[in-house]
Scaffold this motif. Structure first.
Motif, PDB file in Angstrom:
ATOM      1  N   LYS A 512       7.880  -4.568   5.786  1.00 36.29           N
ATOM      2  CA  LYS A 512       7.624  -4.804   4.522  1.00 36.29           C
ATOM      3  C   LYS A 512       6.286  -4.288   3.953  1.00 36.29           C
ATOM      4  O   LYS A 512       5.943  -4.146   2.900  1.00 36.29           O
ATOM      5  CB  LYS A 512       7.780  -6.242   4.315  1.00 36.29           C
ATOM      6  N   SER A 513       5.377  -4.389   4.939  1.00 30.96           N
ATOM      7  CA  SER A 513       4.043  -4.101   4.485  1.00 30.96           C
ATOM      8  C   SER A 513       3.378  -3.213   5.611  1.00 30.96           C
ATOM      9  O   SER A 513       3.672  -3.661   6.940  1.00 30.96           O
ATOM     10  CB  SER A 513       3.112  -5.222   4.339  1.00 30.96           C
ATOM     11  N   LEU A 609       5.872 -11.477  -0.263  1.00 35.99           N
ATOM     12  CA  LEU A 609       6.598 -10.743   1.011  1.00 35.99           C
ATOM     13  C   LEU A 609       7.867 -11.453   1.200  1.00 35.99           C
ATOM     14  O   LEU A 609       8.893 -10.995   1.667  1.00 35.99           O
ATOM     15  CB  LEU A 609       5.742 -10.740   2.032  1.00 35.99           C
ATOM     16  N   VAL A 638       0.050 -10.958   6.355  1.00 40.04           N
ATOM     17  CA  VAL A 638       0.431 -10.115   5.293  1.00 40.04           C
ATOM     18  C   VAL A 638       0.762  -8.887   5.947  1.00 40.04           C
ATOM     19  O   VAL A 638       2.081  -8.271   5.486  1.00 40.04           O
ATOM     20  CB  VAL A 638      -0.699 -10.097   4.331  1.00 40.04           C
ATOM     21  N   GLN A 640       2.592  -6.512   8.185  1.00 39.35           N
ATOM     22  CA  GLN A 640       3.199  -6.477   9.381  1.00 39.35           C
ATOM     23  C   GLN A 640       2.940  -5.608  10.479  1.00 39.35           C
ATOM     24  O   GLN A 640       3.057  -5.643  11.659  1.00 39.35           O
ATOM     25  CB  GLN A 640       4.731  -6.315   8.946  1.00 39.35           C
TER      26      GLN A 640
END
Length: 773
Positions: A512-513, A609, A638, A640
């Protein structure tokens, strides 16, 4: 435009895939204890899948047969997903994002360049119209707001390159400069571009023909064969009614619509087989009833203790197995590839296509497919009629009235409950802009400067070289600094592939990040823009400095995030970029920045998220050159995936100097020693090298090259005012990374894991003690 060549390439690639799938199914069942062997196996699979991916991507881009393309696309997405799954396995096994395969590459007789994960061209090709349309709208809004000023720099840069090229062409035309093997290159390039254009046109045309044929052929079948299919189904079902009554004395119950109607009884079966099934089912049911009664009598009092014991035994077993054995995680893509592979074998492997030279659609295949579809649709109508017929038969023969099934009331109640739950959820995710169009939201975000124009840079513009000593260094317990091309690979795997393909994003290990960490000038910003260019993604800028003063207050912040993520979802793929992201997670906010409230997003990012779903192709990317200023725990919660972006090593600097000088109109001669230049500029970043080359290669200097060739000194004098990235600074980044979750695991696995490491450490400690004495 040899389609035969690509057909042959496809058949060969399918063969390789078939072999690989067989090997995977063999190895999946073998539990392993030795980590080295496991890594060798994973890496070999990974490398082989990358080769298949490269070939399949090429084949998909070039083949024009529409039905083949549908199948190739299915397999291509499967292979892409499997590459990501294997990468994930290797990361979890080795506790590091970077892997080195030097020894395996030698065994497989492959060059490191063949490890490059390609970016499928269909990402942009299939969305070309959408992307162009969006770019026009964006440019228009920016123009109206007068926000397109930074773009001038970019345009100026393009214009200067264009001017240099035009001047070169003019000099050649006037005979004042010899042609750069001029005609040959341009003729080949023109021809290649023409072929590509033609191929794309044929692909589109065939695609169109195929779509039309799907509709037309089905309509024809409906007219010609529909009545016969209907009659055949009715006869089949009537025969079933009669045979059932003859055998069991009663008419059967008709299967529900939810269960699939009569299809579940007659799927690929003759009426005789159906009758055999009915008799077998009756016998089995009677046996089961007898068994259940016996079991209930015997097991009632003893049940509790034994169940507990069993459970605890199972737990112990699992724990033991986990300690000893490594097993491959279940794959969501193997089934997809196997389905595609068997479809290939059944349909295309030995198909005679001598009749289909232009490689347009195959009408017989469409007929086969549409017949099944038509039969399904007609069966639904026939089921309705035959249900009524069965009721009438029961009334006439047995004088019995069919009562509605009992389960329905319960189902209705269930539905009501679900409805309530949805209502609750609805309140949580309340749409704050339900009355507004996406176009108006898009416009607002552009005007506020939160949705920005991505620069047109390809990932291939991120120039670098491979690390050829990775495995060797790791064998002597030195952790190598990643090479620029290692970083490029990770950007492709974690950013570009999942954003580009919805199929892959939904099932692959989910990133996601991303956080890009590294000193100033190593190309972090460029990589963010490259992700957007390669996937046609929108770029949202939520950097602390960019959102300062915009949408003030708690409700303002809520509205801003709602707008950003609503538009990002609707117009996906999207990248949400947070530049200098350490500011959002400051340990201490500097006095000068307190007014800007840099930590506004800190609490909200983890929540956002959580709200992202597998079908939201949204990637949050943070970039930072001062990760040490951030509060580590919330930072790592936050982000990943954390990627260290290094300063370029010698090999990368060599390639970089060469490429950038050539790209800016420079000519390489023996007077310019690139190797020496690369050695001396150790520690300098790509940004600095590009700046120096542009400063030296002015229009005037480019013109003088014919009689005054370029020398290394010219570039070095320009560099004297610049500060390199010192070794200590690089060590700071490495030490910081060792404190991140994955970094810590890696350090632990190196110090605690593996008997060799333990022995080495013992040896070292003894040596130190000896010295002290």
């Amino acid at each position: 435009m040899s389609n035969q060549m690509y057909n042959k390439m496809w058949h060969q690639t399918q063969e390789a895939l078939n072999t690989l799938l067989d090997k995977e199914s063999e190895k999946m069942t073998e539990p392993q204890r030795n980590k080295v062997i496991v890594f060798q196996m994973l890496a070999t699979f990974y490398i082989k899948y990358v080769q298949i991916f490269r070939n399949m991507e090429n084949v998909y881009d070039q083949i024009v047969h529409p039905q083949k393309r549908v199948l190739i696309r299915k397999i291509l997405d499967g292979v892409m997903g499997r590459v990501l799954e294997l990468k994930n396995e290797m990361v979890e096994l080795e506790m590091t994002e970077f892997h080195y395969f030097d020894d395996i590459l030698q065994d497989l007789k492959l060059a490191p360049q063949q490890l490059d994960v390609p970016i499928p061209r269909y990402f942009l090709k299939e969305r070309l119209e959408v992307i162009k349309g969006r770019e026009k709208i964006l440019a228009r809004i920016l123009n109206e707001c007068g926000l397109n000023l930074p773009d001038v720099v970019w345009r100026g840069f393009h214009q200067s390159k264009k001017t240099v090229k035009e001047r070169e062409e003019e000099m050649v035309f006037l005979g004042m400069k010899p042609p750069h093997v001029f005609n040959e290159i341009s003729a080949a390039t023109i021809q290649s571009e023409r072929v590509t254009r033609l191929r794309n046109e044929v692909q589109l045309k065939h695609e169109q023909n195929y779509k039309e044929a799907l509709v037309n052929i089905k309509e024809e079948l409906k007219l010609m064969e529909g009545p016969d299919i209907k009659e055949h189904l009715q006869d089949q079902i009537r025969q079933w009614f009669i045979e059932c009554r003859n055998l069991t004395g009663t008419f059967p119950d008709y299967p529900n619509v939810e269960d699939g109607g009569s299809a579940i009884i007659f799927s690929n079966k003759t009426p005789e087989q159906v009758i055999e099934d009915i008799l077998a089912n009756q016998e089995e049911e009677e046996k089961l009833k007898k068994k259940k009664k016996k079991e209930e009598k015997e097991s009632k009092p003893k049940k509790g203790k034994k169940a507990k014991e069993k459970k605890s035994n199972q737990k112990e077993k699992v724990v033991k197995e986990e300690d000893e054995e490594w097993k491959m995680s279940p794959s969501l893509f193997l089934q997809l590839m196997e389905e595609g592979n068997s479809l290939y074998k059944d349909t295309w492997m030995n198909k005679d296509e001598s009749w289909n030279f232009p490689q347009d659609y195959d009408p017989e295949m469409i007929k086969e497919e549409k017949r099944k579809e038509l039969e399904f649709e007609i069966r639904v109508q026939v089921d309705e009629l035959m249900r009524q017929e069965l009721r009438n038969l029961k009334l006439a023969v047995n004088k019995e009235i069919e009562h509605p099934a009992r389960g329905k009331k319960g189902k209705k109640q269930g539905k009501g409950k679900k409805g309530k739950k949805k209502g609750k959820r609805g309140k949580k995710d309340k749409d704050l802009t339900a009355d507004r169009t996406i176009e108006s939201l898009y416009k607002e975000l552009v005007e506020k400067g939160l949705l920005i124009q991505a620069l047109k840079v390809n990932l291939s513009d991120y120039i670098g070289e491979y690390s050829y000593l990775g495995t060797t260094l790791r064998q002597v317990a030195i952790e190598p600094m990643p090479s620029l091309l290692d970083v490029r690979q990770l950007i492709t795997l974690y950013g570009i592939l999942p954003l580009g393909s919805a199929e892959v994003h939904e099932k692959a290990p989910w990133v996601k990040s991303l956080l890009l960490v590294g000193p100033s000038g190593v190309g972090k910003k460029m990589l963010v823009h490259a992700i957007c260019t390669e996937t046609g993604a929108n770029l949202f800028n939520l950097s602390a400095s960019n959102i300062a003063g915009k949408y003030p207050g708690k409700s303002g912040l809520q509205m801003m995030l709602h707008l950003v993520f609503k538009v990002a979802r609707e117009l996906q793929p999207s990248v949400v970029w947070i530049q200098d992201t350490e500011k959002t997670f400051y340990k201490r906010v500097p006095q000068a920045e307190k007014l800007n409230e840099p930590k506004r997003l800190k609490k909200h990012l983890p929540k956002l998220l959580k709200l992202l779903k597998p079908d939201d192709r949204i990637l949050i990317v943070g970039t930072t050159q001062r990760p040490f200023d951030a509060e580590l725990q919330s930072f790592c919660r936050v982000y990943q995936k954390i990627i260290l972006v290094p300063r370029p090593d010698y090999a990368s600097r060599y390639v970089l100097w060469k490429q950038i000088i050539l790209r800016n109109g420079g000519v390489l001669t023996n007077a310019l020693n690139i190797s020496c230049l690369s050695k001396v500029t150790d520690g300098f970043t790509q940004g600095q090298i590009v700046k120096v080359v542009k400063d030296v290669l002015t229009d005037r200097r480019i013109r003088q090259q014919a009689y005054k060739p370029l020398t290394g000194v010219e570039f070095l004098t320009m560099m004297t005012s610049m500060n390199p990235v010192y070794k200590e600074e690089e060590e700071c980044f490495k030490n910081w990374y060792d404190k991140t979750p994955l970094g810590r695991k890696r350090v632990m696995s190196l110090t605690v894991g593996g008997s060799r490491e333990k022995e080495k450490e013992k040896g070292k400690k003894k040596g130190k003690r000896g010295k002290k004495k």
